[in-house]
Design a protein around this motif. Sequence first.
Motif, PDB file in Angstrom:
ATOM      1  N   ILE A 194       0.759  -1.147  -0.196  1.00 25.19           N
ATOM      2  CA  ILE A 194      -0.235   0.206  -0.165  1.00 25.19           C
ATOM      3  C   ILE A 194       0.772   1.600   0.252  1.00 25.19           C
ATOM      4  CG2 ILE A 194      -1.908   1.465   0.871  1.00 25.19           C
ATOM      5  CD1 ILE A 194      -3.255  -1.107   2.281  1.00 25.19           C
ATOM      6  N   PHE A 195       2.040   1.251   0.896  1.00 26.08           N
ATOM      7  CA  PHE A 195       2.711   2.341   0.802  1.00 26.08           C
ATOM      8  C   PHE A 195       2.916   3.082  -0.767  1.00 26.08           C
ATOM      9  CE2 PHE A 195       6.296   5.015   1.529  1.00 26.08           C
ATOM     10  CZ  PHE A 195       6.371   5.311   3.191  1.00 26.08           C
ATOM     11  N   ASP A 196       3.561   1.919  -0.864  1.00 21.14           N
ATOM     12  CA  ASP A 196       4.302   1.670  -2.666  1.00 21.14           C
ATOM     13  C   ASP A 196       3.423   1.778  -3.660  1.00 21.14           C
ATOM     14  OD1 ASP A 196       6.461   1.451  -3.526  1.00 21.14           O
ATOM     15  OD2 ASP A 196       6.727  -1.138  -4.367  1.00 21.14           O
ATOM     16  N   PHE A 197       1.946   1.139  -3.582  1.00 16.21           N
ATOM     17  CA  PHE A 197       1.096   2.177  -4.760  1.00 16.21           C
ATOM     18  C   PHE A 197       0.546   3.673  -4.288  1.00 16.21           C
ATOM     19  CE2 PHE A 197      -3.731   1.244  -6.295  1.00 16.21           C
ATOM     20  CZ  PHE A 197      -3.003   0.833  -7.143  1.00 16.21           C
ATOM     21  N   LEU A 198       0.498   3.769  -3.415  1.00 13.69           N
ATOM     22  CA  LEU A 198      -0.223   5.236  -3.131  1.00 13.69           C
ATOM     23  C   LEU A 198       0.785   6.168  -3.158  1.00 13.69           C
ATOM     24  CD1 LEU A 198      -2.503   4.833   0.357  1.00 13.69           C
ATOM     25  CD2 LEU A 198      -3.618   4.652  -2.433  1.00 13.69           C
ATOM     26  N   GLY A 199       2.290   6.455  -3.149  1.00 14.25           N
ATOM     27  CA  GLY A 199       3.130   7.437  -4.406  1.00 14.25           C
ATOM     28  C   GLY A 199       4.118   7.014  -4.237  1.00 14.25           C
ATOM     29  N   ASP A 200       5.124   8.038  -4.339  1.00 16.08           N
ATOM     30  CA  ASP A 200       6.581   7.221  -4.801  1.00 16.08           C
ATOM     31  C   ASP A 200       6.552   6.992  -2.919  1.00 16.08           C
ATOM     32  OD1 ASP A 200       6.496   7.727  -7.605  1.00 16.08           O
ATOM     33  OD2 ASP A 200       6.932  10.188  -7.251  1.00 16.08           O
ATOM     34  N   ALA A 201       7.450   5.798  -3.481  1.00 12.12           N
ATOM     35  CA  ALA A 201       8.787   5.586  -1.753  1.00 12.12           C
ATOM     36  C   ALA A 201       9.950   4.696  -2.903  1.00 12.12           C
ATOM     37  CB  ALA A 201       7.869   3.965  -1.727  1.00 12.12           C
ATOM     38  N   ASN A 202      10.610   5.379  -1.326  1.00  8.98           N
ATOM     39  CA  ASN A 202      11.978   5.120  -1.068  1.00  8.98           C
ATOM     40  C   ASN A 202      12.244   4.320  -0.282  1.00  8.98           C
ATOM     41  OD1 ASN A 202      13.762   7.447  -2.805  1.00  8.98           O
ATOM     42  ND2 ASN A 202      13.266   8.674  -1.254  1.00  8.98           N
ATOM     43  N   VAL A 203      13.088   3.248  -0.521  1.00  7.55           N
ATOM     44  CA  VAL A 203      12.972   1.659   0.019  1.00  7.55           C
ATOM     45  C   VAL A 203      14.851   1.476   0.711  1.00  7.55           C
ATOM     46  CG1 VAL A 203      12.494  -0.462   0.739  1.00  7.55           C
ATOM     47  CG2 VAL A 203      10.970   0.586  -1.063  1.00  7.55           C
ATOM     48  N   LEU A 204      14.773   1.523   2.191  1.00  6.82           N
ATOM     49  CA  LEU A 204      16.119   1.466   2.723  1.00  6.82           C
ATOM     50  C   LEU A 204      16.453   0.408   3.452  1.00  6.82           C
ATOM     51  CD1 LEU A 204      16.278   5.133   3.264  1.00  6.82           C
ATOM     52  CD2 LEU A 204      17.085   4.283   1.101  1.00  6.82           C
ATOM     53  N   PRO A 205      17.331  -0.103   3.593  1.00 10.28           N
ATOM     54  CA  PRO A 205      17.772  -1.613   3.991  1.00 10.28           C
ATOM     55  C   PRO A 205      17.651  -0.819   5.547  1.00 10.28           C
ATOM     56  CG  PRO A 205      19.539  -1.341   2.752  1.00 10.28           C
ATOM     57  CD  PRO A 205      17.787  -0.140   2.779  1.00 10.28           C
ATOM     58  N   ALA A 206      17.273  -1.500   6.870  1.00 14.59           N
ATOM     59  CA  ALA A 206      17.889  -0.880   8.319  1.00 14.59           C
ATOM     60  C   ALA A 206      17.035  -1.742   9.446  1.00 14.59           C
ATOM     61  CB  ALA A 206      16.785   0.542   8.889  1.00 14.59           C
ATOM     62  N   GLU A 207      17.735  -1.431  10.623  1.00 13.56           N
ATOM     63  CA  GLU A 207      17.655  -2.399  11.255  1.00 13.56           C
ATOM     64  C   GLU A 207      17.286  -2.130  12.495  1.00 13.56           C
ATOM     65  OE1 GLU A 207      21.698  -4.716  11.948  1.00 13.56           O
ATOM     66  OE2 GLU A 207      20.858  -5.473  13.442  1.00 13.56           O
ATOM     67  N   VAL A 208      16.146  -2.891  13.430  1.00 13.99           N
ATOM     68  CA  VAL A 208      15.679  -2.277  14.784  1.00 13.99           C
ATOM     69  C   VAL A 208      15.841  -3.042  16.077  1.00 13.99           C
ATOM     70  CG1 VAL A 208      12.984  -2.219  15.438  1.00 13.99           C
ATOM     71  CG2 VAL A 208      13.246  -2.530  13.050  1.00 13.99           C
ATOM     72  N   ARG A 209      16.313  -2.500  16.279  1.00 13.44           N
ATOM     73  CA  ARG A 209      16.577  -2.754  18.012  1.00 13.44           C
ATOM     74  C   ARG A 209      16.191  -1.354  18.980  1.00 13.44           C
ATOM     75  NH1 ARG A 209      22.839  -1.109  17.697  1.00 13.44           N
ATOM     76  NH2 ARG A 209      22.820  -1.539  15.111  1.00 13.44           N
ATOM     77  N   GLY A 210      15.412  -2.185  19.907  1.00 10.49           N
ATOM     78  CA  GLY A 210      14.385  -1.791  21.237  1.00 10.49           C
ATOM     79  C   GLY A 210      13.912  -1.007  20.244  1.00 10.49           C
ATOM     80  N   ARG A 211      13.569   0.348  20.851  1.00 11.62           N
ATOM     81  CA  ARG A 211      12.983   1.595  20.099  1.00 11.62           C
ATOM     82  C   ARG A 211      13.312   2.631  18.960  1.00 11.62           C
ATOM     83  NH1 ARG A 211       8.453   1.260  20.771  1.00 11.62           N
ATOM     84  NH2 ARG A 211       7.547   3.116  21.266  1.00 11.62           N
ATOM     85  N   SER A 212      14.773   2.291  18.376  1.00  9.89           N
ATOM     86  CA  SER A 212      14.882   2.311  17.477  1.00  9.89           C
ATOM     87  C   SER A 212      15.405   1.626  16.332  1.00  9.89           C
ATOM     88  CB  SER A 212      16.601   3.153  17.797  1.00  9.89           C
ATOM     89  OG  SER A 212      16.187   4.009  19.144  1.00  9.89           O
ATOM     90  N   VAL A 213      15.512   2.262  15.295  1.00  9.73           N
ATOM     91  CA  VAL A 213      16.060   2.228  13.716  1.00  9.73           C
ATOM     92  C   VAL A 213      17.154   2.261  13.467  1.00  9.73           C
ATOM     93  CG1 VAL A 213      14.874   2.315  11.335  1.00  9.73           C
ATOM     94  CG2 VAL A 213      13.046   2.442  13.387  1.00  9.73           C
ATOM     95  N   PHE A 214      17.994   1.127  12.872  1.00  8.99           N
ATOM     96  CA  PHE A 214      19.346   2.203  12.597  1.00  8.99           C
ATOM     97  C   PHE A 214      19.609   1.617  11.260  1.00  8.99           C
ATOM     98  CE2 PHE A 214      19.977   1.027  17.074  1.00  8.99           C
ATOM     99  CZ  PHE A 214      20.525   2.396  17.633  1.00  8.99           C
ATOM    100  N   LEU A 215      19.346   3.448  10.420  1.00 10.64           N
ATOM    101  CA  LEU A 215      19.824   3.547   8.904  1.00 10.64           C
ATOM    102  C   LEU A 215      21.041   3.659   8.742  1.00 10.64           C
ATOM    103  CD1 LEU A 215      16.836   5.194   7.559  1.00 10.64           C
ATOM    104  CD2 LEU A 215      18.097   3.592   6.120  1.00 10.64           C
ATOM    105  N   GLN A 216      21.400   2.862   7.982  1.00  6.45           N
ATOM    106  CA  GLN A 216      23.762   2.852   7.778  1.00  6.45           C
ATOM    107  C   GLN A 216      24.081   3.309   8.571  1.00  6.45           C
ATOM    108  OE1 GLN A 216      24.245   2.204   5.127  1.00  6.45           O
ATOM    109  NE2 GLN A 216      22.594   1.755   4.327  1.00  6.45           N
ATOM    110  N   GLY A 217      23.584   3.375   9.854  1.00  5.26           N
ATOM    111  CA  GLY A 217      24.254   3.632  11.556  1.00  5.26           C
ATOM    112  C   GLY A 217      23.677   4.696  12.102  1.00  5.26           C
ATOM    113  N   ALA A 218      23.272   5.676  11.677  1.00  2.00           N
ATOM    114  CA  ALA A 218      22.290   6.633  12.005  1.00  2.00           C
ATOM    115  C   ALA A 218      20.896   5.948  12.831  1.00  2.00           C
ATOM    116  CB  ALA A 218      21.808   7.775  10.962  1.00  2.00           C
ATOM    117  N   GLU A 219      20.656   6.515  13.929  1.00  2.00           N
ATOM    118  CA  GLU A 219      19.210   6.055  14.644  1.00  2.00           C
ATOM    119  C   GLU A 219      18.428   7.011  14.656  1.00  2.00           C
ATOM    120  OE1 GLU A 219      20.000   5.606  18.711  1.00  2.00           O
ATOM    121  OE2 GLU A 219      18.334   5.471  19.352  1.00  2.00           O
TER     122      GLU A 219
END
Lengths: 295, 376
Positions: free
Chosen positions: B233-258
């Motif tokens: 649905i995210f994709d279908f309703l508009g443009d989307a960037n898809v970025l690989p990340a990791e979830v740890r606890g209450r944070s998402v880590f994107l290329q090391g950035a929290e």
Amino acid sequence: MSAADWSVLRPKRSPHSLATSEPSGVRAALIAFAVAFAVLLLVLPLATVFVSAFASGIGAFFEALSEPDALAAVKLTLWIAAISVPLNAVFGVAAAWAIARFEFRGKALLVTAIDLPLAVSPVVSGLIYVLCFGAQGVLGPWLMEHGIRIIFAVPGIVLATTFVTFPYVARELIPLLEEQGDEEEQAAISLGASGWQMFRRITLPNMSLGLLYGIVLLNARAMGEFGAVSVVSGHIRGETNTIPLHVEVLYNEYQGQAAFAVASLLAALAVVTLVAKRLLENRLARASRNAPENS
Amino acid sequence: MSIEAKSITKQFGAFTALGGVDLHVKEGDLLALLGPSGSGKTTLLRILAGLETPDAGRVFIDDVDATDHAVGDRGIGFVFQHYALFKHMSVLENVAFGLRVKPRRQRLADAEIRKRALELLDFVQLAGLSERMPAQLSGGQRQRVALARALAVRPRVLLLDEPFGALDARVRKDLRRWLRKLHDELHITSVFVTHDQEEALELADRVVVMNQGRIEQVGSTDELYERPASPFIFDFLGDANVLPAEVRGRSVFLQGAEQPIASDAIHPSGAADVYVRPGDLRLADAGAAGVEVVIESVQRTGPIVRVAAQLRGGRLPVAIELPHLHHDVPHFVAGAALRLRLMQFSVFPREARAPSPPTLAAPVLIGREREREIAG
């Protein structure tokens, strides 16, 4: 040959690209060849029919036509057409409808069966009925017992004619119905129309031109059929001779002028058929041009 | 007039058009069935209309089981994608058709039928065109004739199959507004099928998003756009960037950035995909917090500035859209190393990229960074 048919030979000022147009010499030669061919094979024989028909004067022409056997042949031919044309028109509509609208087991077989009369020689078509209904045939003894005459009688001629003219209407309508699709019919149903109302108010009007076109061809063939009818008719003068058979009888008896006089009837039918065909083709083309592009 | 579909399935040969669909349309609703082609939306509409029979499942109209009722008995009006006007009949006769084919006892007098048809043509603003043939009308006019024809039989439900699909963009927009107004006047329960998300979001009260014969999500425009239930649905309703990340606890880590997750939903730790719209991204100076990116190109297209960038770590391309008034825009030149900030995004477990399994459909996380953090 109708005058309209020559329009194809008139040079057209259509925007052909240079790459696909031939040198004028080649073009002239091709056109000359086509014209010569058509004159030799089509126009000349047709003209001969009419010239020969009137060779001994108008009086002789009408005399040949008003002779009792000739009149009987004309009457029989009209009868045969009057029976087999509606029969095949109804069958053609039903078959085309079934084939274009529904998927069912044996559909491919039905489509092939419709084409059978076109593939098989008319003589064979006639023989099939002789073998089925003739005195030596499968059903012959039973029919004899009940005093029903089919072969060498009018019913046989009707059967043979119907068989030979079987495909015309269906083959005309199947592609037409397939092209039109069934959205209009669905719309009619969704508005509360019954099946019959849908057919009468939507389907039939939409196919009417195509149907008429098929009937024109069907009628020409039904009246002109020789081979199949010749086998089953028995050539009884004044009784089972149709116009084509009567022409043959006259010709074999060296009554050339009379033969051509009767033959001119068929030739006239051909001309009328071609004109009607041409007019219908124009209207069909216009109808499909006018159709909303999305429906 | 409500419609309800219960566990509808429909198979076309080996192709599953509908795999157990439940749908409830409330009285007076204007509902959109939205999905890519082959998602089963038209099949569902046709089953509601009775033009198609479901393999299993029932259709209820006003709580009455109508599954075995014929199309003509369901009290529906159907507008076909290509209008299906009767081309051998005048506009007036097209509209009058439904009244003319009624059984004799219910049928109105000829003059009355004519009057009703003319009234309807007036209503759809085609008063002067009653004697025209369909071929002489424009696409938008044909569409309105089709609508008037469907309304003539006073349907309790209006079903429209891609109503604007065959029109050009300008006419489409006008007709869309007009149809919305019409619905507000008539309050007739309506369902329309579309593959155009903008159309669905603008016109409908509620949107049903379909994919591969299933309903992915039902909701209002805001719900779908702000809280998409699946990556699809995210994709279908508009443009989307898809970025690989990791979830740890209450944070998402994107290329090391929290990135903190500002949502109460519990998210399982592990590999995840961050979905973020180009317009929900901002750029900040190299010193600020955020993901390291390098600008590749900047394109100014009227009100929007499009920036193409690459994540430093994974060499992943990112599309960013900024309003042209953004005060930083002049500094963004190709080659500049900056920081990427995610204003709003969704996180989906990595496996969820496949059609969402039921256990993962629920936890949708929206991370939000507050505007003042960016400013500061």
